[in-house]
Design an enzyme around this catalytic site. Sequence first.
Site, short mmCIF file in Angstrom:
data_model
loop_
_atom_site.label_atom_id
_atom_site.label_comp_id
_atom_site.label_asym_id
_atom_site.label_seq_id
_atom_site.Cartn_x
_atom_site.Cartn_y
_atom_site.Cartn_z
N ASP A 200 0.84 -1.18 -0.03
CA ASP A 200 -0.01 0.08 -0.04
C ASP A 200 0.78 1.25 -0.16
O ASP A 200 1.57 1.64 1.01
CB ASP A 200 -0.94 -0.15 1.28
CG ASP A 200 -1.78 1.17 1.04
OD1 ASP A 200 -1.72 2.15 0.78
OD2 ASP A 200 -3.03 0.88 1.91
N HIS A 201 1.17 1.93 -1.14
CA HIS A 201 2.25 2.98 -1.26
C HIS A 201 1.84 4.13 -0.33
O HIS A 201 2.92 4.69 -0.03
CB HIS A 201 2.36 3.34 -2.83
CG HIS A 201 0.99 4.22 -3.24
ND1 HIS A 201 0.06 3.85 -3.80
CD2 HIS A 201 0.92 5.50 -3.07
CE1 HIS A 201 -0.91 4.71 -3.92
NE2 HIS A 201 -0.45 5.73 -3.80
N HIS A 263 -6.13 2.58 1.36
CA HIS A 263 -5.31 3.88 1.77
C HIS A 263 -5.99 4.60 3.13
O HIS A 263 -5.32 4.92 3.82
CB HIS A 263 -5.43 4.91 0.65
CG HIS A 263 -4.64 4.45 -0.81
ND1 HIS A 263 -3.63 3.42 -0.63
CD2 HIS A 263 -4.93 4.65 -1.99
CE1 HIS A 263 -3.24 3.08 -1.89
NE2 HIS A 263 -4.03 3.67 -2.63
#
Length: 523
Positions: A200-201, A263
Amino acid sequence: MIVGELHGDVCKGGGDVHRQVDVPDVLFVFFGATGDLARRKLYPALYELWRSGELRGRMAVLGVSRRPFDDEAYREFVRKAVNEYRPFALYGETASSFLERFFFLSADVGKPEETAKLATRIAEVEERFSLSGNRVFYLSIAPQHFAPIAQSLRTSGLLEGRGFRRVVIEKPFGWDLRSARELNAALLGAFDERDIYRIDHYLGKAMVQNIAVLRFANLLFEPLWNRHYIAQVEITAAETVGVGDRKGYYEAAGALRDMVQNHILQMVAMVAMEPPGRFEPEAIRDEKVKALRSLRIYRPEEVPLFVVRGQYRSGVTLGEAVPGYREEIGNPASTTETYVAAVLFLENFRWWGVPFLVRTGKRLARKRTDIVIHFHTLPHTVKALSGIEGEELAPNRLILRVQPDEGIFLTFNVRASRSPFQLIPTAMELSRGEAIGFNTPEAYERLLYDVVVGDPTNFTRWDEVEAAWRWVDPIAEFFAAAGEEGLAFYPAGSEGPEEAQRIARRHALPFTSLVDERAPILP
Protein backbone atom coordinates in the site's frame (compact mmCIF):
# COMPACT_ATOMS: atom_id res chain seq x y z
CA MET A 1 8.77 28.26 12.14
CA ILE A 2 10.99 25.21 12.16
CA VAL A 3 10.65 23.14 15.30
CA GLY A 4 12.84 20.17 14.50
CA GLU A 5 13.48 17.42 11.99
CA LEU A 6 10.54 15.84 10.31
CA HIS A 7 11.85 12.35 9.67
CA GLY A 8 13.45 9.98 12.11
CA ASP A 9 15.62 8.52 9.35
CA VAL A 10 17.07 11.85 8.24
CA CYS A 11 20.64 12.89 8.83
CA LYS A 12 21.88 16.40 9.47
CA GLY A 13 21.88 18.70 6.51
CA GLY A 14 18.93 17.03 4.82
CA GLY A 15 18.65 13.88 2.77
CA ASP A 16 17.43 10.45 3.63
CA VAL A 17 19.48 7.57 4.95
CA HIS A 18 18.15 4.11 5.56
CA ARG A 19 18.82 2.08 8.65
CA GLN A 20 22.30 0.66 8.89
CA VAL A 21 21.54 -2.93 7.96
CA ASP A 22 23.18 -5.50 5.74
CA VAL A 23 21.50 -5.27 2.34
CA PRO A 24 21.43 -8.65 0.56
CA ASP A 25 21.78 -9.04 -3.18
CA VAL A 26 18.52 -9.75 -4.95
CA LEU A 27 16.90 -10.57 -8.28
CA PHE A 28 13.65 -8.69 -8.95
CA VAL A 29 11.25 -10.52 -11.25
CA PHE A 30 8.67 -8.01 -12.45
CA PHE A 31 5.46 -9.46 -13.89
CA GLY A 32 3.79 -6.70 -15.88
CA ALA A 33 7.19 -5.18 -16.56
CA THR A 34 5.97 -2.87 -19.33
CA GLY A 35 2.91 -1.63 -17.49
CA ASP A 36 2.11 1.85 -16.23
CA LEU A 37 3.02 1.21 -12.59
CA ALA A 38 6.44 -0.18 -13.47
CA ARG A 39 7.11 2.73 -15.80
CA ARG A 40 5.97 5.52 -13.47
CA LYS A 41 7.00 4.18 -10.07
CA LEU A 42 9.12 1.04 -9.94
CA TYR A 43 11.96 1.85 -12.34
CA PRO A 44 12.51 5.42 -11.06
CA ALA A 45 12.51 4.08 -7.49
CA LEU A 46 15.02 1.35 -8.34
CA TYR A 47 17.28 3.88 -10.02
CA GLU A 48 17.26 6.10 -6.93
CA LEU A 49 18.21 3.08 -4.79
CA TRP A 50 20.99 2.28 -7.25
CA ARG A 51 22.25 5.84 -7.55
CA SER A 52 22.29 6.41 -3.78
CA GLY A 53 24.22 3.19 -3.21
CA GLU A 54 21.67 1.05 -1.33
CA LEU A 55 21.35 -1.50 -4.15
CA ARG A 56 24.28 -0.60 -6.39
CA GLY A 57 25.97 -3.76 -7.54
CA ARG A 58 23.55 -5.85 -5.49
CA MET A 59 20.56 -6.34 -7.78
CA ALA A 60 19.38 -7.47 -11.19
CA VAL A 61 15.95 -7.22 -12.80
CA LEU A 62 14.14 -9.70 -15.04
CA GLY A 63 11.09 -8.14 -16.66
CA VAL A 64 8.30 -10.45 -17.77
CA SER A 65 5.55 -9.37 -20.15
CA ARG A 66 3.79 -10.46 -23.33
CA ARG A 67 5.36 -7.60 -25.29
CA PRO A 68 7.81 -8.78 -27.97
CA PHE A 69 10.80 -7.02 -26.38
CA ASP A 70 14.38 -8.20 -26.21
CA ASP A 71 16.88 -7.06 -23.57
CA GLU A 72 17.90 -3.93 -25.46
CA ALA A 73 14.34 -2.81 -26.13
CA TYR A 74 13.52 -3.34 -22.46
CA ARG A 75 16.53 -1.30 -21.34
CA GLU A 76 15.49 1.53 -23.61
CA PHE A 77 11.98 1.34 -22.12
CA VAL A 78 13.46 1.59 -18.61
CA ARG A 79 15.77 4.44 -19.61
CA LYS A 80 12.88 6.49 -20.99
CA ALA A 81 10.77 5.77 -17.91
CA VAL A 82 13.45 6.95 -15.49
CA ASN A 83 14.22 10.06 -17.51
CA GLU A 84 10.52 10.92 -17.74
CA TYR A 85 9.90 10.72 -14.01
CA ARG A 86 13.41 11.63 -12.80
CA PRO A 87 14.39 14.25 -15.40
CA PHE A 88 18.06 14.17 -16.43
CA ALA A 89 18.75 11.43 -13.90
CA LEU A 90 19.95 8.63 -16.16
CA TYR A 91 23.31 9.50 -17.65
CA GLY A 92 26.95 8.54 -17.47
CA GLU A 93 28.57 5.49 -15.97
CA THR A 94 25.93 5.15 -13.24
CA ALA A 95 23.23 4.83 -15.89
CA SER A 96 25.19 2.28 -17.89
CA SER A 97 25.91 0.08 -14.89
CA PHE A 98 22.25 0.31 -13.89
CA LEU A 99 20.75 -0.57 -17.27
CA GLU A 100 23.04 -3.52 -17.90
CA ARG A 101 21.31 -5.23 -14.96
CA PHE A 102 17.97 -5.39 -16.81
CA PHE A 103 16.84 -8.43 -18.82
CA PHE A 104 13.59 -9.37 -20.47
CA LEU A 105 11.46 -12.44 -21.08
CA SER A 106 8.52 -12.23 -23.46
CA ALA A 107 6.21 -14.92 -22.13
CA ASP A 108 2.80 -15.87 -20.77
CA VAL A 109 3.86 -17.48 -17.53
CA GLY A 110 0.39 -18.89 -16.99
CA LYS A 111 1.41 -21.67 -19.39
CA PRO A 112 3.66 -24.47 -18.06
CA GLU A 113 6.05 -24.37 -21.03
CA GLU A 114 6.49 -20.62 -20.56
CA THR A 115 7.27 -21.08 -16.86
CA ALA A 116 10.16 -23.37 -17.84
CA LYS A 117 11.57 -20.50 -19.92
CA LEU A 118 11.32 -18.26 -16.86
CA ALA A 119 13.29 -20.72 -14.74
CA THR A 120 16.05 -20.89 -17.36
CA ARG A 121 16.23 -17.11 -17.66
CA ILE A 122 16.39 -16.62 -13.88
CA ALA A 123 19.26 -19.09 -13.63
CA GLU A 124 21.17 -17.26 -16.40
CA VAL A 125 20.83 -13.84 -14.78
CA GLU A 126 21.73 -15.07 -11.29
CA GLU A 127 24.80 -16.85 -12.63
CA ARG A 128 25.96 -13.82 -14.62
CA PHE A 129 26.05 -11.57 -11.56
CA SER A 130 26.88 -14.25 -8.98
CA LEU A 131 23.66 -13.61 -7.08
CA SER A 132 23.00 -15.71 -4.03
CA GLY A 133 19.47 -16.83 -4.93
CA ASN A 134 17.35 -14.18 -3.18
CA ARG A 135 14.28 -13.43 -5.31
CA VAL A 136 11.48 -10.88 -5.15
CA PHE A 137 8.52 -11.63 -7.43
CA TYR A 138 6.59 -8.40 -8.03
CA LEU A 139 3.07 -8.94 -9.40
CA SER A 140 2.30 -5.65 -11.15
CA ILE A 141 -0.55 -7.27 -13.07
CA ALA A 142 -4.32 -7.64 -13.01
CA PRO A 143 -5.53 -9.25 -9.75
CA GLN A 144 -7.07 -12.27 -11.48
CA HIS A 145 -3.53 -13.40 -12.38
CA PHE A 146 -2.14 -13.32 -8.82
CA ALA A 147 -3.20 -16.82 -7.79
CA PRO A 148 -2.33 -18.62 -11.07
CA ILE A 149 1.17 -17.12 -11.16
CA ALA A 150 1.79 -17.97 -7.50
CA GLN A 151 0.73 -21.56 -8.20
CA SER A 152 2.92 -21.67 -11.32
CA LEU A 153 5.94 -20.44 -9.37
CA ARG A 154 5.41 -23.16 -6.76
CA THR A 155 4.97 -26.05 -9.18
CA SER A 156 7.96 -24.97 -11.28
CA GLY A 157 10.35 -25.19 -8.33
CA LEU A 158 11.24 -21.49 -8.54
CA LEU A 159 10.39 -21.07 -4.86
CA GLU A 160 12.86 -23.73 -3.76
CA GLY A 161 16.58 -23.54 -3.12
CA ARG A 162 18.83 -21.17 -1.23
CA GLY A 163 17.94 -17.58 -0.44
CA PHE A 164 14.60 -15.94 0.33
CA ARG A 165 11.52 -15.97 -1.92
CA ARG A 166 9.23 -12.96 -1.46
CA VAL A 167 6.18 -11.85 -3.40
CA VAL A 168 4.84 -8.30 -3.66
CA ILE A 169 1.12 -7.92 -4.35
CA GLU A 170 -0.43 -4.68 -5.57
CA LYS A 171 -3.97 -3.67 -4.70
CA PRO A 172 -6.75 -4.54 -4.89
CA PHE A 173 -6.35 -7.58 -2.66
CA GLY A 174 -9.64 -9.22 -3.54
CA TRP A 175 -12.97 -7.74 -4.54
CA ASP A 176 -14.69 -8.41 -1.20
CA LEU A 177 -14.01 -10.45 1.93
CA ARG A 178 -14.86 -13.76 0.26
CA SER A 179 -12.61 -13.25 -2.76
CA ALA A 180 -9.83 -11.85 -0.54
CA ARG A 181 -9.93 -15.02 1.54
CA GLU A 182 -9.75 -17.17 -1.59
CA LEU A 183 -6.79 -15.18 -2.91
CA ASN A 184 -5.03 -15.38 0.42
CA ALA A 185 -5.50 -19.15 0.56
CA ALA A 186 -4.00 -19.46 -2.93
CA LEU A 187 -0.98 -17.35 -1.99
CA LEU A 188 -0.44 -19.31 1.22
CA GLY A 189 -0.31 -22.43 -0.94
CA ALA A 190 2.91 -21.06 -2.43
CA PHE A 191 4.40 -18.59 0.09
CA ASP A 192 4.58 -18.24 3.85
CA GLU A 193 2.70 -15.26 5.28
CA ARG A 194 6.03 -13.67 6.30
CA ASP A 195 7.06 -13.65 2.62
CA ILE A 196 3.86 -12.01 1.27
CA TYR A 197 4.22 -8.23 0.99
CA ARG A 198 0.83 -6.61 0.29
CA ILE A 199 1.91 -3.18 -0.81
CA ASP A 200 0.00 0.00 0.00
CA HIS A 201 2.07 2.91 -1.27
CA TYR A 202 0.43 5.30 1.20
CA LEU A 203 2.28 3.43 3.95
CA GLY A 204 5.52 4.36 2.20
CA LYS A 205 4.80 8.08 2.37
CA ALA A 206 7.02 9.84 4.86
CA MET A 207 4.25 11.67 6.69
CA VAL A 208 2.16 8.53 7.16
CA GLN A 209 5.20 6.74 8.56
CA ASN A 210 5.72 9.70 10.89
CA ILE A 211 2.32 9.41 12.56
CA ALA A 212 3.57 6.83 15.05
CA VAL A 213 6.78 8.76 15.68
CA LEU A 214 4.90 12.01 16.23
CA ARG A 215 2.55 10.33 18.69
CA PHE A 216 4.77 8.03 20.65
CA ALA A 217 8.06 9.95 20.67
CA ASN A 218 6.59 13.26 21.85
CA LEU A 219 5.13 13.77 25.32
CA LEU A 220 3.42 16.86 23.92
CA PHE A 221 0.93 14.69 21.97
CA GLU A 222 0.54 11.21 23.43
CA PRO A 223 -1.28 12.25 26.66
CA LEU A 224 -3.77 14.22 24.53
CA TRP A 225 -4.34 11.49 21.92
CA ASN A 226 -7.76 10.32 23.12
CA ARG A 227 -11.46 11.18 23.39
CA HIS A 228 -10.91 13.53 26.34
CA TYR A 229 -8.98 16.02 24.21
CA ILE A 230 -9.70 15.16 20.57
CA ALA A 231 -13.12 16.08 19.21
CA GLN A 232 -12.76 14.76 15.68
CA VAL A 233 -10.29 13.26 13.22
CA GLU A 234 -10.61 14.31 9.57
CA ILE A 235 -8.83 12.43 6.77
CA THR A 236 -8.95 13.71 3.20
CA ALA A 237 -7.49 12.18 0.04
CA ALA A 238 -8.56 14.47 -2.79
CA GLU A 239 -7.48 14.18 -6.42
CA THR A 240 -7.93 16.54 -9.37
CA VAL A 241 -7.48 13.82 -12.00
CA GLY A 242 -10.14 11.58 -13.51
CA VAL A 243 -9.86 7.86 -14.17
CA GLY A 244 -7.42 8.22 -17.08
CA ASP A 245 -6.38 4.89 -18.55
CA ARG A 246 -7.81 2.93 -15.59
CA LYS A 247 -11.36 3.02 -16.91
CA GLY A 248 -12.01 -0.71 -16.85
CA TYR A 249 -10.54 -1.20 -13.40
CA TYR A 250 -12.20 1.86 -11.89
CA GLU A 251 -15.65 1.08 -13.27
CA ALA A 252 -15.46 -2.26 -11.47
CA ALA A 253 -13.88 -0.97 -8.26
CA GLY A 254 -15.10 2.57 -7.53
CA ALA A 255 -13.74 4.89 -4.87
CA LEU A 256 -14.81 2.65 -1.98
CA ARG A 257 -12.67 -0.28 -3.07
CA ASP A 258 -9.95 1.76 -4.79
CA MET A 259 -9.20 4.16 -1.92
CA VAL A 260 -11.21 3.60 1.24
CA GLN A 261 -10.62 -0.13 1.75
CA ASN A 262 -6.86 0.32 1.69
CA HIS A 263 -5.34 3.83 1.79
CA ILE A 264 -7.97 5.56 3.92
CA LEU A 265 -8.44 2.76 6.45
CA GLN A 266 -4.68 2.32 6.76
CA MET A 267 -4.39 5.99 7.74
CA VAL A 268 -7.24 5.54 10.21
CA ALA A 269 -5.38 2.61 11.75
CA MET A 270 -2.13 4.58 12.04
CA VAL A 271 -3.92 7.44 13.81
CA ALA A 272 -6.02 5.23 16.08
CA MET A 273 -3.66 2.38 17.05
CA GLU A 274 -2.54 1.86 20.63
CA PRO A 275 1.16 2.15 21.52
CA PRO A 276 2.85 -1.15 20.65
CA GLY A 277 4.60 -3.03 23.43
CA ARG A 278 7.78 -2.85 21.39
CA PHE A 279 8.63 -1.14 18.14
CA GLU A 280 8.93 -4.23 16.00
CA PRO A 281 7.02 -5.00 12.79
CA GLU A 282 4.58 -7.57 14.15
CA ALA A 283 3.86 -5.62 17.33
CA ILE A 284 3.03 -2.51 15.30
CA ARG A 285 0.82 -4.45 12.91
CA ASP A 286 -0.92 -6.15 15.85
CA GLU A 287 -2.07 -2.76 17.11
CA LYS A 288 -3.25 -1.66 13.67
CA VAL A 289 -5.39 -4.80 13.43
CA LYS A 290 -6.95 -4.09 16.83
CA ALA A 291 -7.88 -0.58 15.68
CA LEU A 292 -9.49 -1.84 12.46
CA ARG A 293 -11.39 -4.55 14.30
CA SER A 294 -12.90 -1.92 16.60
CA LEU A 295 -14.59 -0.09 13.69
CA ARG A 296 -18.34 0.02 14.07
CA ILE A 297 -19.85 -1.95 11.17
CA TYR A 298 -23.01 -0.33 9.80
CA ARG A 299 -26.22 -2.18 9.14
CA PRO A 300 -27.77 -1.56 5.68
CA GLU A 301 -30.34 0.89 7.03
CA GLU A 302 -27.56 2.89 8.75
CA VAL A 303 -25.39 3.39 5.67
CA PRO A 304 -27.22 6.52 4.35
CA LEU A 305 -26.84 8.14 7.79
CA PHE A 306 -23.06 7.80 7.81
CA VAL A 307 -21.88 7.39 4.21
CA VAL A 308 -22.26 9.54 1.07
CA ARG A 309 -21.25 8.47 -2.42
CA GLY A 310 -20.96 10.73 -5.43
CA GLN A 311 -19.96 10.83 -9.07
CA TYR A 312 -18.44 13.75 -10.96
CA ARG A 313 -20.15 15.42 -13.88
CA SER A 314 -18.57 17.69 -16.45
CA GLY A 315 -16.94 20.84 -15.15
CA VAL A 316 -13.71 22.81 -14.99
CA THR A 317 -10.69 21.39 -13.18
CA LEU A 318 -7.55 23.50 -12.84
CA GLY A 319 -8.82 25.79 -15.59
CA GLU A 320 -9.55 22.98 -18.05
CA ALA A 321 -12.99 21.83 -19.16
CA VAL A 322 -13.33 18.10 -18.50
CA PRO A 323 -16.08 15.56 -19.21
CA GLY A 324 -18.17 13.82 -16.61
CA TYR A 325 -17.34 10.31 -15.43
CA ARG A 326 -20.05 8.68 -17.53
CA GLU A 327 -18.80 10.40 -20.68
CA GLU A 328 -15.20 9.58 -19.81
CA ILE A 329 -15.84 5.84 -19.58
CA GLY A 330 -18.54 5.70 -22.24
CA ASN A 331 -21.30 4.34 -20.00
CA PRO A 332 -24.27 6.74 -19.61
CA ALA A 333 -25.87 4.55 -16.94
CA SER A 334 -22.85 3.96 -14.68
CA THR A 335 -23.53 4.17 -10.93
CA THR A 336 -19.88 3.72 -9.92
CA GLU A 337 -18.92 6.17 -7.20
CA THR A 338 -15.96 8.50 -7.75
CA TYR A 339 -16.39 10.09 -4.33
CA VAL A 340 -16.99 8.72 -0.84
CA ALA A 341 -17.39 10.57 2.44
CA ALA A 342 -18.08 8.65 5.63
CA VAL A 343 -18.25 9.12 9.37
CA LEU A 344 -16.52 6.26 11.17
CA PHE A 345 -16.53 5.32 14.85
CA LEU A 346 -14.10 3.11 16.73
CA GLU A 347 -15.75 1.29 19.59
CA ASN A 348 -12.89 1.18 22.06
CA PHE A 349 -11.97 3.04 25.23
CA ARG A 350 -9.57 5.54 23.67
CA TRP A 351 -11.82 6.68 20.81
CA TRP A 352 -15.36 6.08 22.06
CA GLY A 353 -17.64 8.75 20.58
CA VAL A 354 -14.92 10.46 18.49
CA PRO A 355 -16.02 10.70 14.84
CA PHE A 356 -13.51 10.03 12.08
CA LEU A 357 -14.67 11.95 9.01
CA VAL A 358 -13.02 10.52 5.90
CA ARG A 359 -13.45 11.62 2.29
CA THR A 360 -11.85 10.80 -1.01
CA GLY A 361 -12.71 11.64 -4.57
CA LYS A 362 -11.61 12.34 -8.10
CA ARG A 363 -11.95 15.56 -10.12
CA LEU A 364 -12.04 17.69 -6.99
CA ALA A 365 -10.91 21.28 -6.64
CA ARG A 366 -7.43 20.52 -5.36
CA LYS A 367 -5.04 17.64 -4.88
CA ARG A 368 -4.59 17.25 -1.16
CA THR A 369 -4.10 14.46 1.35
CA ASP A 370 -4.38 15.62 4.95
CA ILE A 371 -4.90 14.16 8.39
CA VAL A 372 -6.42 16.81 10.66
CA ILE A 373 -6.72 16.30 14.42
CA HIS A 374 -9.39 18.65 15.79
CA PHE A 375 -9.00 19.21 19.53
CA HIS A 376 -11.95 20.10 21.73
CA THR A 377 -13.09 23.70 21.94
CA LEU A 378 -12.27 25.76 25.00
CA PRO A 379 -14.68 26.48 27.86
CA HIS A 380 -16.92 29.51 27.42
CA THR A 381 -15.10 31.43 30.15
CA VAL A 382 -11.90 31.22 28.12
CA LYS A 383 -13.71 32.12 24.93
CA ALA A 384 -14.65 35.41 26.54
CA LEU A 385 -11.00 36.43 26.24
CA SER A 386 -11.68 37.19 22.60
CA GLY A 387 -13.47 40.33 23.76
CA ILE A 388 -15.88 40.22 20.83
CA GLU A 389 -19.44 39.22 21.55
CA GLY A 390 -20.48 36.05 19.73
CA GLU A 391 -16.99 35.29 18.44
CA GLU A 392 -15.71 31.76 18.89
CA LEU A 393 -12.10 30.92 19.58
CA ALA A 394 -10.75 28.51 16.99
CA PRO A 395 -9.96 25.08 18.47
CA ASN A 396 -6.40 23.85 18.26
CA ARG A 397 -5.67 21.59 15.31
CA LEU A 398 -2.78 19.37 14.31
CA ILE A 399 -2.54 18.96 10.53
CA LEU A 400 -0.38 16.31 8.90
CA ARG A 401 -0.01 17.15 5.23
CA VAL A 402 0.76 13.91 3.37
CA GLN A 403 0.78 15.40 -0.13
CA PRO A 404 1.50 17.31 -2.26
CA ASP A 405 3.79 19.26 0.11
CA GLU A 406 4.61 17.23 3.21
CA GLY A 407 4.44 19.17 6.41
CA ILE A 408 3.13 19.45 9.96
CA PHE A 409 1.03 22.39 11.14
CA LEU A 410 -0.07 23.09 14.72
CA THR A 411 -2.67 25.83 15.09
CA PHE A 412 -3.15 27.84 18.27
CA ASN A 413 -4.52 31.20 19.39
CA VAL A 414 -2.43 34.29 20.04
CA ARG A 415 -3.18 37.93 20.82
CA ALA A 416 -3.64 40.20 17.83
CA SER A 417 -0.69 42.58 17.50
CA ARG A 418 -2.69 45.81 17.95
CA SER A 419 -5.43 44.64 20.28
CA PRO A 420 -5.04 43.50 23.89
CA PHE A 421 -8.33 41.58 23.74
CA GLN A 422 -8.71 40.13 20.27
CA LEU A 423 -7.24 36.66 19.75
CA ILE A 424 -6.42 35.23 16.35
CA PRO A 425 -5.52 31.72 15.19
CA THR A 426 -2.03 31.16 13.84
CA ALA A 427 0.09 28.15 12.98
CA MET A 428 3.49 26.72 13.74
CA GLU A 429 4.74 25.00 10.62
CA LEU A 430 7.34 22.39 9.89
CA SER A 431 7.58 21.90 6.14
CA ARG A 432 9.47 19.30 4.18
CA GLY A 433 11.46 21.82 2.18
CA GLU A 434 12.61 23.89 5.14
CA ALA A 435 13.48 21.02 7.43
CA ILE A 436 15.07 18.34 5.33
CA GLY A 437 15.47 19.35 1.72
CA PHE A 438 13.79 17.88 -1.30
CA ASN A 439 15.63 14.60 -1.68
CA THR A 440 13.53 12.43 0.61
CA PRO A 441 12.71 9.11 -1.07
CA GLU A 442 9.42 8.45 -2.76
CA ALA A 443 7.07 5.85 -1.32
CA TYR A 444 8.05 3.05 -3.70
CA GLU A 445 11.73 3.66 -3.05
CA ARG A 446 11.20 3.08 0.68
CA LEU A 447 8.96 0.08 0.16
CA LEU A 448 11.20 -1.69 -2.37
CA TYR A 449 14.11 -1.26 0.02
CA ASP A 450 12.03 -2.69 2.87
CA VAL A 451 11.14 -5.77 0.80
CA VAL A 452 14.81 -6.45 0.11
CA VAL A 453 15.90 -6.14 3.76
CA GLY A 454 12.83 -8.06 4.97
CA ASP A 455 11.04 -5.32 6.95
CA PRO A 456 7.25 -5.84 6.68
CA THR A 457 6.26 -2.95 8.99
CA ASN A 458 4.79 -0.80 6.23
CA PHE A 459 2.98 -3.59 4.41
CA THR A 460 -0.48 -4.88 5.22
CA ARG A 461 -0.81 -8.22 6.95
CA TRP A 462 -3.67 -10.54 6.06
CA ASP A 463 -5.68 -9.84 9.21
CA GLU A 464 -5.50 -6.09 8.44
CA VAL A 465 -6.93 -6.76 4.98
CA GLU A 466 -9.62 -8.98 6.47
CA ALA A 467 -10.69 -6.38 9.05
CA ALA A 468 -10.88 -3.66 6.38
CA TRP A 469 -13.11 -5.78 4.13
CA ARG A 470 -15.40 -6.56 7.07
CA TRP A 471 -16.14 -2.83 7.36
CA VAL A 472 -16.35 -2.17 3.61
CA ASP A 473 -18.48 -5.13 2.50
CA PRO A 474 -21.85 -4.04 3.96
CA ILE A 475 -21.41 -0.56 2.44
CA ALA A 476 -20.46 -1.96 -0.97
CA GLU A 477 -23.45 -4.28 -0.90
CA PHE A 478 -25.74 -1.35 -0.04
CA PHE A 479 -24.31 0.71 -2.93
CA ALA A 480 -24.87 -2.15 -5.36
CA ALA A 481 -28.45 -2.69 -4.25
CA ALA A 482 -29.31 1.03 -4.31
CA GLY A 483 -28.18 1.60 -7.89
CA GLU A 484 -28.54 5.28 -8.78
CA GLU A 485 -30.71 5.99 -5.74
CA GLY A 486 -28.65 8.05 -3.30
CA LEU A 487 -25.84 8.68 -5.80
CA ALA A 488 -24.99 12.38 -5.45
CA PHE A 489 -23.56 14.19 -8.46
CA TYR A 490 -21.01 16.99 -8.28
CA PRO A 491 -19.37 19.16 -10.94
CA ALA A 492 -15.73 18.43 -11.71
CA GLY A 493 -13.50 21.00 -10.03
CA SER A 494 -15.76 21.41 -7.00
CA GLU A 495 -15.42 20.34 -3.35
CA GLY A 496 -17.60 17.31 -3.97
CA PRO A 497 -21.33 16.73 -3.49
CA GLU A 498 -23.35 18.98 -1.19
CA GLU A 499 -24.62 15.84 0.54
CA ALA A 500 -21.17 15.29 2.03
CA GLN A 501 -21.28 18.63 3.81
CA ARG A 502 -24.79 17.90 5.00
CA ILE A 503 -23.73 14.60 6.55
CA ALA A 504 -20.93 16.45 8.33
CA ARG A 505 -23.40 19.01 9.67
CA ARG A 506 -25.74 16.20 10.75
CA HIS A 507 -22.98 14.98 13.04
CA ALA A 508 -21.89 18.55 13.96
CA LEU A 509 -18.50 18.12 12.33
CA PRO A 510 -16.21 20.70 10.71
CA PHE A 511 -15.59 20.14 7.01
CA THR A 512 -12.26 21.68 6.03
CA SER A 513 -12.32 23.45 2.67
CA LEU A 514 -10.14 22.18 -0.15
CA VAL A 515 -9.91 25.53 -1.87
CA ASP A 516 -9.33 28.06 0.91
CA GLU A 517 -5.83 29.40 0.31
CA ARG A 518 -5.40 29.85 4.05
CA ALA A 519 -6.02 26.17 4.76
CA PRO A 520 -4.86 24.32 6.71
CA ILE A 521 -4.38 27.28 9.06
CA LEU A 522 -8.04 28.28 8.91
CA PRO A 523 -11.15 26.23 8.04
